[in-house]
Design a protein around this motif. Structure first.
Motif, short mmCIF file in Angstrom:
data_model
loop_
_atom_site.label_atom_id
_atom_site.label_comp_id
_atom_site.label_asym_id
_atom_site.label_seq_id
_atom_site.Cartn_x
_atom_site.Cartn_y
_atom_site.Cartn_z
N TRP A 100 0.86 -1.19 0.00
CA TRP A 100 0.00 0.00 0.00
C TRP A 100 0.89 1.24 0.00
O TRP A 100 1.80 1.36 0.84
CB TRP A 100 -0.87 0.04 1.25
N LEU A 101 0.63 2.18 -0.89
CA LEU A 101 1.36 3.44 -0.88
C LEU A 101 0.64 4.47 -1.73
O LEU A 101 -0.12 4.14 -2.65
CB LEU A 101 2.81 3.29 -1.35
N GLY A 102 0.90 5.75 -1.41
CA GLY A 102 0.45 6.85 -2.24
C GLY A 102 1.64 7.47 -2.93
O GLY A 102 2.77 7.42 -2.42
N THR A 103 1.42 8.03 -4.12
CA THR A 103 2.51 8.67 -4.88
C THR A 103 2.01 9.95 -5.54
O THR A 103 0.80 10.13 -5.75
CB THR A 103 3.05 7.73 -5.98
N ARG A 104 2.96 10.82 -5.87
CA ARG A 104 2.61 12.06 -6.57
C ARG A 104 3.83 12.57 -7.33
O ARG A 104 4.94 12.58 -6.79
CB ARG A 104 2.13 13.12 -5.58
N SER A 105 3.62 12.97 -8.56
CA SER A 105 4.66 13.65 -9.35
C SER A 105 4.28 15.12 -9.50
O SER A 105 3.10 15.49 -9.42
CB SER A 105 4.78 13.03 -10.74
N SER A 106 5.28 15.95 -9.75
CA SER A 106 4.98 17.29 -10.27
C SER A 106 4.68 17.14 -11.75
O SER A 106 4.88 16.07 -12.34
CB SER A 106 6.18 18.21 -10.05
N ASN A 107 4.20 18.18 -12.39
CA ASN A 107 3.86 18.09 -13.81
C ASN A 107 5.05 17.68 -14.66
O ASN A 107 4.89 16.96 -15.66
CB ASN A 107 3.30 19.42 -14.31
N THR A 108 6.24 18.10 -14.28
CA THR A 108 7.43 17.77 -15.07
C THR A 108 8.20 16.59 -14.50
O THR A 108 9.28 16.25 -14.98
CB THR A 108 8.38 18.98 -15.16
N GLY A 109 7.63 15.95 -13.46
CA GLY A 109 8.24 14.75 -12.90
C GLY A 109 7.88 13.52 -13.72
O GLY A 109 7.19 13.61 -14.74
N PRO A 110 8.33 12.34 -13.30
CA PRO A 110 8.09 11.11 -14.07
C PRO A 110 6.60 10.77 -14.20
O PRO A 110 5.85 10.82 -13.22
CB PRO A 110 8.84 10.04 -13.27
N GLY A 111 6.20 10.38 -15.42
CA GLY A 111 4.81 10.06 -15.67
C GLY A 111 4.47 8.60 -15.41
O GLY A 111 3.33 8.25 -15.12
N THR A 112 5.47 7.72 -15.53
CA THR A 112 5.23 6.29 -15.34
C THR A 112 6.31 5.71 -14.44
O THR A 112 7.50 5.87 -14.71
CB THR A 112 5.23 5.53 -16.68
N ILE A 113 5.89 5.05 -13.38
CA ILE A 113 6.81 4.45 -12.41
C ILE A 113 6.58 2.94 -12.37
O ILE A 113 5.45 2.47 -12.23
CB ILE A 113 6.59 5.03 -11.00
N GLY A 114 7.67 2.18 -12.50
CA GLY A 114 7.59 0.73 -12.38
C GLY A 114 7.99 0.28 -10.99
O GLY A 114 8.90 0.85 -10.38
N VAL A 115 7.29 -0.72 -10.49
CA VAL A 115 7.58 -1.31 -9.18
C VAL A 115 8.36 -2.60 -9.42
O VAL A 115 7.85 -3.54 -10.01
CB VAL A 115 6.29 -1.60 -8.40
N TYR A 116 9.61 -2.64 -8.96
CA TYR A 116 10.51 -3.76 -9.20
C TYR A 116 10.90 -4.38 -7.86
O TYR A 116 10.93 -3.70 -6.83
CB TYR A 116 11.77 -3.29 -9.92
N SER A 117 11.23 -5.67 -7.87
CA SER A 117 11.59 -6.35 -6.62
C SER A 117 12.95 -7.03 -6.73
O SER A 117 13.42 -7.36 -7.83
CB SER A 117 10.52 -7.38 -6.24
N SER A 118 13.53 -7.26 -5.57
CA SER A 118 14.83 -7.94 -5.51
C SER A 118 14.72 -9.42 -5.81
O SER A 118 15.74 -10.09 -5.99
CB SER A 118 15.46 -7.74 -4.12
N VAL A 119 13.49 -9.96 -5.88
CA VAL A 119 13.31 -11.39 -6.15
C VAL A 119 13.96 -11.76 -7.48
O VAL A 119 14.59 -12.81 -7.62
CB VAL A 119 11.82 -11.76 -6.14
N ASP A 120 13.82 -10.89 -8.49
CA ASP A 120 14.48 -11.14 -9.78
C ASP A 120 15.56 -10.10 -10.07
O ASP A 120 15.86 -9.80 -11.22
CB ASP A 120 13.46 -11.18 -10.92
N GLU A 121 16.13 -9.55 -8.98
CA GLU A 121 17.21 -8.56 -9.08
C GLU A 121 16.76 -7.32 -9.86
O GLU A 121 17.53 -6.73 -10.60
CB GLU A 121 18.46 -9.18 -9.68
N PHE A 122 15.51 -6.93 -9.66
CA PHE A 122 14.95 -5.69 -10.22
C PHE A 122 14.93 -5.68 -11.76
O PHE A 122 15.08 -4.63 -12.39
CB PHE A 122 15.72 -4.47 -9.70
#
Length: 230
Positions: A100-122
């Motif tokens: 569970w988490l909330g996120t926010r970008s500024s208008n010029t910040g990143p538009g798409t964020i991927g969630v990666y895990s250490s299980v497959d070394e990101f």
């Protein structure tokens, strides 16, 4: 008497079995945003939570109330990420269900964020967060596909592509991305992993506190019954 022993045994078994709980959590309330890192607020038994940190490619040039804020996302630097996670004690393992988490970008910040895990070394994302301009995004991310996790575990948030959140050009180094608490109907919920903690296969777990308490009450009850009988 035999029935009482059976009931007591069942209670201990239920108390010692793995149940969904908060594995580790980070409280973003009152954080200024430009802090170096955010300490974990808590963790389940047999879990040690790590600090929430930025990769070395990111900066903390801007504040952002109740968050861990970041900038420097322009380009595709391998060190541009936010990371948090936990360590599982020897002899135990975790099965995660959700993040569970909330996120926010500024208008010029990143538009798409991927969630990666250490299980497959990101190497591959397990979830994609799409930021719409500077609007907040609430996310409950299914992590059940990760299987059982022993030892150290981390999540990293990387930008996917290089398009800013308002879809008007490439992500700027001055653009920001922040992690906040999850918002639900007027309440804020800590950033948190939810799952179960259990003894690894082939090991004998130390009784969990609830099981020990139940055993103690059961023994007291048995002592009382013995006094009445005598």
């Amino acid at each position: 008497m035999k029935r009482l022993f059976l009931v007591l045994a069942a209670m201990i078994l239920m108390a010692g079995s793995a149940q969904a709980e908060i594995v580790a959590n980070w409280d973003m309330a009152d954080e200024p945003g430009d802090q170096e890192y955010t300490e974990a607020a808590g963790a389940a038994d047999y879990i040690t939570a790590f600090d929430m940190v930025r990769g070395t490619g990111l900066s903390n040039s801007y504040t952002g109330n109740n968050s861990l804020n970041s900038n420097g996302w322009g380009g595709t630097d391998a060190d541009d990420y936010i990371e948090f996670g936990f360590s599982v004690a020897d002899g135990y393992e975790v099965t995660l269900s959700e993040l569970w988490l909330g996120t926010r970008s500024s208008n010029t910040g990143p538009g798409t964020i991927g969630v990666y895990s250490s299980v497959d070394e990101f190497n591959s994302s397990v979830y994609t967060i799409t930021q719409q301009g500077s609007s907040y995004s609430n996310n409950i991310i299914d992590l059940s596909s990760l299987g059982t996790i022993p030892g150290d575990f981390s999540i990293r948030l990387y930008e996917i592509g290089n398009l800013q959140a308002d879809d008007d050009g490439e992500t700027a180094d001055t653009g920001t991305f922040r992690i906040t608490d999850y918002y639900d109907s007027g309440s804020y919920i800590d950033v948190q992993f939810v799952g179960t903690v259990a003894a690894s296969a082939g090991t004998s777990p130390v009784p969990v506190p609830n099981a020990v308490i139940l055993l103690g009450w059961g023994l007291i009850g048995l002592a009382g019954i013995k006094r009445k009988i005598s």
